[in-house]
Write an enzyme that holds these catalytic residues in place. Sequence first.
Site, short mmCIF file in Angstrom:
data_model
loop_
_atom_site.label_atom_id
_atom_site.label_comp_id
_atom_site.label_asym_id
_atom_site.label_seq_id
_atom_site.Cartn_x
_atom_site.Cartn_y
_atom_site.Cartn_z
N SER A 106 0.88 -1.16 0.00
CA SER A 106 0.00 0.00 0.00
C SER A 106 0.91 1.21 0.00
O SER A 106 1.76 1.36 0.89
CB SER A 106 -0.88 -0.01 1.24
OG SER A 106 -1.83 1.04 1.17
N GLU A 107 0.77 2.07 -1.00
CA GLU A 107 1.83 3.06 -1.23
C GLU A 107 1.87 4.18 -0.18
O GLU A 107 2.79 4.98 -0.19
CB GLU A 107 1.75 3.63 -2.65
CG GLU A 107 0.51 4.44 -2.96
CD GLU A 107 -0.57 3.61 -3.65
OE1 GLU A 107 -0.62 2.38 -3.43
OE2 GLU A 107 -1.37 4.20 -4.40
N ASN A 108 0.90 4.22 0.72
CA ASN A 108 1.06 5.16 1.84
C ASN A 108 2.15 4.70 2.81
O ASN A 108 2.62 5.49 3.62
CB ASN A 108 -0.26 5.39 2.58
CG ASN A 108 -0.98 4.13 2.96
OD1 ASN A 108 -0.97 3.14 2.21
ND2 ASN A 108 -1.61 4.13 4.12
N GLY A 109 2.56 3.41 2.69
CA GLY A 109 3.71 3.00 3.50
C GLY A 109 3.60 1.68 4.20
O GLY A 109 3.95 1.57 5.38
N SER A 132 8.41 4.34 0.41
CA SER A 132 7.38 3.62 -0.33
C SER A 132 7.51 3.88 -1.82
O SER A 132 7.50 2.94 -2.64
CB SER A 132 6.00 4.06 0.17
OG SER A 132 5.00 3.30 -0.45
#
Lengths: 221, 221, 245, 245
Positions: free
Chosen positions: B45-48, B87
Amino acid sequence: MLDKDGIARRIAKEIKDGYYVNLGIGIPTLVANYIPEDTHVVLQSENGLLGMGPFPYEGEEDSDLINAGKQTITMLPGSAVFDSAMSFGMIRAQKVDLTILGAMEVSEYGDIANWKIPGKLVKGMGGAMDLVASAKNIIVAMQQVSKSGDSKLLRNCTLPLTGIRCIRKVVTEMAVFEIDIENGGFQLIERAPGVSVNEIRNATAGRFSAADNVPEMQLGG
Amino acid sequence: MLDKDGIARRIAKEIKDGYYVNLGIGIPTLVANYIPEDTHVVLQSENGLLGMGPFPYEGEEDSDLINAGKQTITMLPGSAVFDSAMSFGMIRAQKVDLTILGAMEVSEYGDIANWKIPGKLVKGMGGAMDLVASAKNIIVAMQQVSKSGDSKLLRNCTLPLTGIRCIRKVVTEMAVFEIDIENGGFQLIERAPGVSVNEIRNATAGRFSAADNVPEMQLGG
Amino acid sequence: MINKVVTDAEEALVDVIDGMTLMLGGFGLCGIPENCINELVKKGVSSLTCISNNAGVDDFGIGLLLQQRQVKKMIASYVGENAEFERQLLSGELEVELIPQGTLATRCLAAGYGMPAIFTPAGVGTEVAEGKEVRNFGGKDYLLEMAFEADFALVKAWRGDTAGNLIYRQTARNFNPVMAMAGKVTVAEVEELVPAGTLNPDHIHTPGIYVHRIFQGANYEKRIEQRTVRKYEGLDVTKAEDYAG
Amino acid sequence: MINKVVTDAEEALVDVIDGMTLMLGGFGLCGIPENCINELVKKGVSSLTCISNNAGVDDFGIGLLLQQRQVKKMIASYVGENAEFERQLLSGELEVELIPQGTLATRCLAAGYGMPAIFTPAGVGTEVAEGKEVRNFGGKDYLLEMAFEADFALVKAWRGDTAGNLIYRQTARNFNPVMAMAGKVTVAEVEELVPAGTLNPDHIHTPGIYVHRIFQGANYEKRIEQRTVRKYEGLDVTKAEDYAG
């Protein structure tokens, strides 16, 4: 003339409460001994630590905890560990308030040479080039004259450079100088106890200037 | 014709054991439902976050744990949390094996438009531009034709672009295509069950090619 | 979760061949991949290019590879403390590229973050700048420095899990996290290997996505390069020898 | 150790003035500096440029600043979920610069790491590239993107100590660490403030050197933007609604 501890004591006076400080190897290391107790500073070790403390007690050395000089150390309460990219990131971003390092030569334009002597084996620059190119506030601790009597405060450095136009303050066994990076020149601002302006002028190969009444240093510590 | 779940089932077949996968919002999210149990994947999940798990049970939602769609989620064993710079660092460094995302238009050269419609309010590209410009392996899940019957597989995108020359594979309700980014063109490689090559050709505005015997899709899941 | 576990250094380095470029984590002798280095010696691969901040000492760390003349080129920031290194350098057997420590770290970071190059002021106006592009931003000059490329990154962590997540201990972290991100293949050796789910996700320094192979190392020596201590009694922080500076 | 503690948001933001550029941590409503935002509303500073991944919702997060028309320009990657935002944008009251999420994060990182600019492929060939330098490395095009400059960075952490060291919890980390590094003045609000020495130095995400002021926040709402759950019984991972994707 100051001895090494004298130079360190004078430099310690430049450290203000709340400073993050990076100390190089040699005389700069001694500065830590003269920071007043009520001056709170945090020492950075560029391998990746803020909050470096004293050497460990014998038997408490930890091979995972060393400083940039590869010595075993301790951490003080409030320390933080980080990787080398972040360490030099905070150096480049000028979060370190004061960097103190040694030099072999400094020029009147604030160039510095401290990593390589032609003909001698080169060990490498380590973090020195990053530090001098990045820090906003650098104090160089060095000997004013070599053992053969030559001034190390020059018009131009003769040794391979570590950085250019970056040194604004130099403390030697004879004096404290400010360097005019824009126009070039060593301005004498303090004399070591008992050393005359003339003696200092004679030991400065780069352009030299001094006000009428240059005070003697007050040593802290 | 496939429904949305059909598209997701077909895409799930592209996921190999050991993949790190980033799933966009919409049909791509459905893909997670069709990954075989013996295929071990880690969802980014690219928020981290790496290791995103299912939604939490009611009452176990944690406001500190969300995915890139801002939904409450859980973490699977082996998860790792990191900041947004790392990320997108791992995305740019192509450590994510497969990225699945939706699109409004794709061109025969692999350009993609999926973030902005002129005249409509723009909400922003989020991480889409980073993902399409960085990922080595992207599958686009999209409708082949719009509600008004226009093909969305075009010679050139008409909408503002999200990225150029980056899409090599498209799965629609009608077909699976490979895109020849170098020379341009949609190559039909699989047909949805019951859909003819001609129907697909007619629904493809960009240059189209097909081998003699294009197989029907085998749906996983 | 994806299982990255291999048995040992031998399995982890099975496809390392002559002429490869390797990154080796560690600062001085702190946090170095001891098991991997021993395996490289045993394996006898040669003509290696090694990217590491230091070059070890004569009989430990990368010094072991130098003894066997397995290193063609050393890329480092500081290479003192190694007599064999000096001998090979002076005799022309060994090629050395010295680069500033921060540049070294940041060129690793760039590789791990998919940035082809970075700008740094380090080395402007010095011989390090020779042949490099200089660019002014906001009145200050910077060098353009390229991201590293390495066939293998060999790193050492304190704890790791089967999914490849790594946690380092104290200053043994140093270059390990940035090198772990930068290898085409990253091999991590750890003092303790635990099942996925054991480590707190918030404490992980290197996410497993960057690690391709992981194993629990054996027989760590963790040698101390400069043992400096203070006396138990009479600690006086005004005394130089009592303070690490 | 240096003490960075201030009493509250009021003291922390005492010198924020009209027209400043602020960074605000958080992703969606997760990990946002609630106390600082409330103080900015109370203070009434205006003509702010806000750098934040999102713009909050109508009655929470940066949406509160928009309601009071305190924001002149918003720099973000995604600004949905906010009707007042839309209204001001369409009426021309509000300036908006949309930039890719990874570019946003990396431009913060660049500031915190003293890099004047970075190269990223995100946005090449799109309207994001307009007016920007494009450069090819290894056959791939990249945009040159500049480091951010922000007068204040306002971040939210889970735990912090009196020396300014910060630890974030789960995905509330997001943009907070990179923004914490990027502010000329960085203000951290934390759910729990502890004495220096309490936190494990290996667990710290943001070293205190990057943090100028820290306080323990009050009355955290920590609102959830999209509450998604699965049923306790009959979990079926083949059902879309049971899986977060």
